[in-house]
Write a protein that holds these residues in place. Structure first.
Motif, PDB file in Angstrom:
ATOM      1  N   GLY A   1      63.256   7.526   3.119  1.00 33.94           N
ATOM      2  CA  GLY A   1      62.027   7.733   2.821  1.00 33.94           C
ATOM      3  C   GLY A   1      60.973   7.665   4.059  1.00 33.94           C
ATOM      4  N   THR A   2      61.521   7.578   5.346  1.00 34.73           N
ATOM      5  CA  THR A   2      60.601   7.705   6.158  1.00 34.73           C
ATOM      6  C   THR A   2      59.672   9.068   6.439  1.00 34.73           C
ATOM      7  N   ARG A   3      58.287   8.796   6.351  1.00 32.03           N
ATOM      8  CA  ARG A   3      57.613   9.789   6.140  1.00 32.03           C
ATOM      9  C   ARG A   3      57.245  10.175   7.735  1.00 32.03           C
ATOM     10  N   ALA A   4      57.496  11.601   8.105  1.00 31.58           N
ATOM     11  CA  ALA A   4      57.642  11.976   9.259  1.00 31.58           C
ATOM     12  C   ALA A   4      57.250  13.593   9.444  1.00 31.58           C
ATOM     13  N   SER A   5      56.647  13.553  10.334  1.00 29.18           N
ATOM     14  CA  SER A   5      56.393  15.229  10.855  1.00 29.18           C
ATOM     15  C   SER A   5      57.075  15.565  12.027  1.00 29.18           C
ATOM     16  N   PHE A   6      57.988  16.753  11.912  1.00 34.64           N
ATOM     17  CA  PHE A   6      58.716  17.224  13.199  1.00 34.64           C
ATOM     18  C   PHE A   6      58.108  18.398  13.763  1.00 34.64           C
ATOM     19  N   HIS A   7      57.934  18.035  15.031  1.00 37.92           N
ATOM     20  CA  HIS A   7      57.289  18.947  15.862  1.00 37.92           C
ATOM     21  C   HIS A   7      58.315  19.675  16.644  1.00 37.92           C
ATOM     22  N   PRO A   8      58.807  20.931  16.255  1.00 37.99           N
ATOM     23  CA  PRO A   8      60.011  21.339  17.269  1.00 37.99           C
ATOM     24  C   PRO A   8      59.613  22.051  18.558  1.00 37.99           C
ATOM     25  N   PRO A   9      59.979  21.485  19.549  1.00 39.55           N
ATOM     26  CA  PRO A   9      59.508  22.248  20.817  1.00 39.55           C
ATOM     27  C   PRO A   9      59.853  23.757  20.786  1.00 39.55           C
TER      28      PRO A   9
ATOM     29  N   ALA B   1      48.113  16.262  11.092  1.00 37.93           N
ATOM     30  CA  ALA B   1      47.334  15.345  10.325  1.00 37.93           C
ATOM     31  C   ALA B   1      47.389  15.544   8.957  1.00 37.93           C
ATOM     32  N   ALA B   2      47.371  16.756   8.335  1.00 40.34           N
ATOM     33  CA  ALA B   2      47.110  16.899   6.994  1.00 40.34           C
ATOM     34  C   ALA B   2      48.354  16.253   6.257  1.00 40.34           C
TER      35      ALA B   2
ATOM     36  N   SER C   1      49.664  13.674   6.826  1.00 39.21           N
ATOM     37  CA  SER C   1      49.496  12.005   6.845  1.00 39.21           C
ATOM     38  C   SER C   1      50.918  11.412   6.984  1.00 39.21           C
ATOM     39  N   PRO C   2      51.576  11.740   8.253  1.00 35.86           N
ATOM     40  CA  PRO C   2      53.009  11.322   8.474  1.00 35.86           C
ATOM     41  C   PRO C   2      52.905   9.727   9.068  1.00 35.86           C
ATOM     42  N   ASP C   3      53.735   9.006   9.192  1.00 37.92           N
ATOM     43  CA  ASP C   3      53.845   7.681   9.732  1.00 37.92           C
ATOM     44  C   ASP C   3      54.232   7.724  10.997  1.00 37.92           C
ATOM     45  N   VAL C   4      54.929   8.844  11.353  1.00 40.05           N
ATOM     46  CA  VAL C   4      55.528   9.143  12.831  1.00 40.05           C
ATOM     47  C   VAL C   4      55.658  10.478  12.979  1.00 40.05           C
ATOM     48  N   ILE C   5      55.060  10.980  14.070  1.00 38.78           N
ATOM     49  CA  ILE C   5      55.849  12.321  14.684  1.00 38.78           C
ATOM     50  C   ILE C   5      57.003  12.416  15.694  1.00 38.78           C
ATOM     51  N   LEU C   6      58.034  13.232  15.091  1.00 37.61           N
ATOM     52  CA  LEU C   6      59.289  13.420  15.831  1.00 37.61           C
ATOM     53  C   LEU C   6      59.037  14.895  16.400  1.00 37.61           C
ATOM     54  N   SER C   7      59.749  14.591  17.666  1.00 35.67           N
ATOM     55  CA  SER C   7      60.168  15.867  18.574  1.00 35.67           C
ATOM     56  C   SER C   7      61.434  16.171  19.271  1.00 35.67           C
ATOM     57  N   ALA C   8      61.492  16.685  20.158  1.00 38.45           N
ATOM     58  CA  ALA C   8      62.943  16.683  20.965  1.00 38.45           C
ATOM     59  C   ALA C   8      62.644  17.219  22.205  1.00 38.45           C
ATOM     60  N   ASN C   9      61.435  16.853  22.822  1.00 41.59           N
ATOM     61  CA  ASN C   9      61.228  17.057  24.307  1.00 41.59           C
ATOM     62  C   ASN C   9      60.255  16.063  24.916  1.00 41.59           C
TER      63      ASN C   9
ATOM     64  N   GLY D   1      46.767  12.513  22.261  1.00 40.90           N
ATOM     65  CA  GLY D   1      45.699  12.891  21.349  1.00 40.90           C
ATOM     66  C   GLY D   1      45.731  12.137  20.151  1.00 40.90           C
ATOM     67  N   THR D   2      46.623  11.310  19.762  1.00 36.58           N
ATOM     68  CA  THR D   2      46.689  10.771  18.373  1.00 36.58           C
ATOM     69  C   THR D   2      47.201   9.194  18.687  1.00 36.58           C
ATOM     70  N   ASP D   3      46.744   8.282  17.594  1.00 30.97           N
ATOM     71  CA  ASP D   3      47.250   7.039  17.418  1.00 30.97           C
ATOM     72  C   ASP D   3      48.650   7.086  16.460  1.00 30.97           C
ATOM     73  N   THR D   4      48.854   8.098  16.121  1.00 33.99           N
ATOM     74  CA  THR D   4      50.069   8.082  15.217  1.00 33.99           C
ATOM     75  C   THR D   4      51.280   8.165  16.451  1.00 33.99           C
ATOM     76  N   PRO D   5      52.240   7.059  16.213  1.00 33.17           N
ATOM     77  CA  PRO D   5      53.346   7.154  17.227  1.00 33.17           C
ATOM     78  C   PRO D   5      53.894   8.470  17.050  1.00 33.17           C
TER      79      PRO D   5
END
Length: 411
Positions: A300-308, A368-369, A371-379, A389-393
């Motif tokens: 249940g970790t609420r996350a958004s994944f930004h794929p590079p 931001a729409a 409302s993730p607890d963390v933003i994930l990426s791979a690069n 540009g954000t306070d979200t980890p």
């Protein structure tokens, strides 16, 4: 597309490659719909189709100008256009050729040349690490523009013994990641250890070559590629490693093209092809072990994944990565325009800050729409750029998995 190459280009390796790519373009313009710079600037010459015309004109004998150079410089090399193109135009290779030819014919201004040279030398210098540590210690008082480029320092933590596993892989030391975000490498080693794989760095391996290649030093980049091949080859030849694991998708994308860049080198062409076959993103290595890890991770970790871009458009690994994160228990939040570049693109955010910040803010607004607890990426580049540009980890996904595994082990 019909072509009529100038005599100096006709029959050469670069000319033949460019001609084959140009002839696949059918002028459809699908690429303009997914080009980040075209969306921001609205100039046809800042779209893939427009840049293709510029490169075609140069190859046919038209003298390039500083304007030509600027339009090619503004390209993020995200290769979103390649994903969109119905004709299979290898735009990334074409723009590499175009930049090389134009840079040989158009003298950069003293300021531009100095900035690009200093940036390249600084990122590859042994002094980069102590300079980064100093910057991190002074981060609170740095000007905002500089603070954006200096991530907060986090402890890398202890590392396991590599030799205790039969399965062994190599990792790339890289150039800036060990100094800027050492937690990514440490987390990768610990997560691989958790699934029974030992990871180590081969002595003599260094920068993948991407920094030099995209900062007007393609010959220097090719020399870096050869150095990495030399460092890896003895271990690959002896069968001591099963893969070369990349945890920065930008590096992975570049190393997966070594065979292309070294194809005319008789001493390295086959070695590069053999090594390229072993290169895997860390997600490709971890994915078969998702069920094992899932049993030790919270749900249940609420996350958004930004794929590079280097993950999704260069390597085609967005579906695998997103499925892996879902299998590991992350609740991935959808957001608009996930296919578009965040504006980092290696040194691009330094050389073209206005465009880069516009793309960053668009990306963060979309994320931001959800409302993730963390933003994930791979690069690392995307991570640092978005975090500015954000306070979200904003974290590499392997860091978050590692943190959760360590927390579970502590009870």
């Amino acid at each position: 597309m019909q072509t009529n190459l100038a005599s100096w280009a006709s029959g050469t390796d670069l000319g033949n490659e460019a001609d084959a790519i140009l002839r696949r373009c059918v002028h459809c313009g699908f690429c303009t719909a997914t080009c980040p710079t075209y969306q921001v600037l609205g100039d046809e010459l800042d779209s893939p189709r427009g840049r293709i015309y510029l490169i075609k004109q140069v190859l046919e004998g038209k003298e390039p100008t500083q304007s030509t150079q600027q339009h090619l410089d503004r390209c993020l090399t995200c290769r979103n256009c390649e994903t969109t193109c119905p004709s299979g135009v290898e735009y990334g290779h074409l723009v590499d050729i175009g930049r090389k030819i134009v840079d040989e014919r158009v003298e950069r201004s003293w300021g531009d040349k100095t900035k690009r040279t200093l940036l390249r030398k600084a990122m590859l210098s042994p002094m980069f690490a102590p300079a980064m540590r100093l910057g991190q210690s002074l981060r609170g008082i740095l000007p905002q523009a500089l603070r954006r480029k200096v991530p907060e320092r986090r402890d890398a933590g202890p590392l396991p013994q590599v030799a205790r596993h039969d399965r062994q892989v190599l990792m790339l030391a890289g150039c800036v990641q060990p100094a800027m975000m050492p937690t990514i490498d440490a987390a990768t080693i610990r997560v691989l250890d958790a699934v029974g794989i030992g990871a180590r760095i081969a002595p003599g391996a260094g920068c993948c070559g991407a920094v030099s290649f995209h900062l007007d030093a393609q010959d220097e980049a090719v020399a870096q590629m050869r150095a990495n091949v030399d460092a890896w080859w003895p271990l690959v030849q002896d069968g001591k490693v099963e893969a070369i694991v990349m945890n920065a998708s930008g590096c992975g994308a570049m190393v997966k093209e070594y065979a292309h860049h070294l194809r005319h080198d008789p001493a390295y062409a086959q070695k590069a092809a053999d090594i390229m076959a072993l290169v895997k993103d860390v997600a490709e290595i971890v994915a078969p072990h998702a069920e094992l890890l899932r049993s030790r991770l919270p749900a249940g970790t609420r996350a958004s994944f930004h794929p590079p871009c280097t993950l999704q458009h260069w390597q085609g690994l967005r579906p695998l990565s997103e499925q892996l994160l879902a299998d590991l228990g992350f609740e991935l939040q959808p957001f608009a325009d996930k296919h578009l570049c965040c504006g980092s693109a290696g040194a691009y955010s330094v050389l073209n800050p206005d465009i880069a910040l516009e793309l960053r803010d668009r990306k963060l607004g979309a994320i931001a729409a959800g409302s993730p607890d963390v933003i994930l990426s791979a690069n690392i580049g995307c991570i640092g750029h978005l975090q500015s540009g954000t306070d979200t980890p904003v974290r590499h996904w392997v860091e978050v998995v590692d943190e959760q595994l360590r927390r579970a082990a502590q009870g």
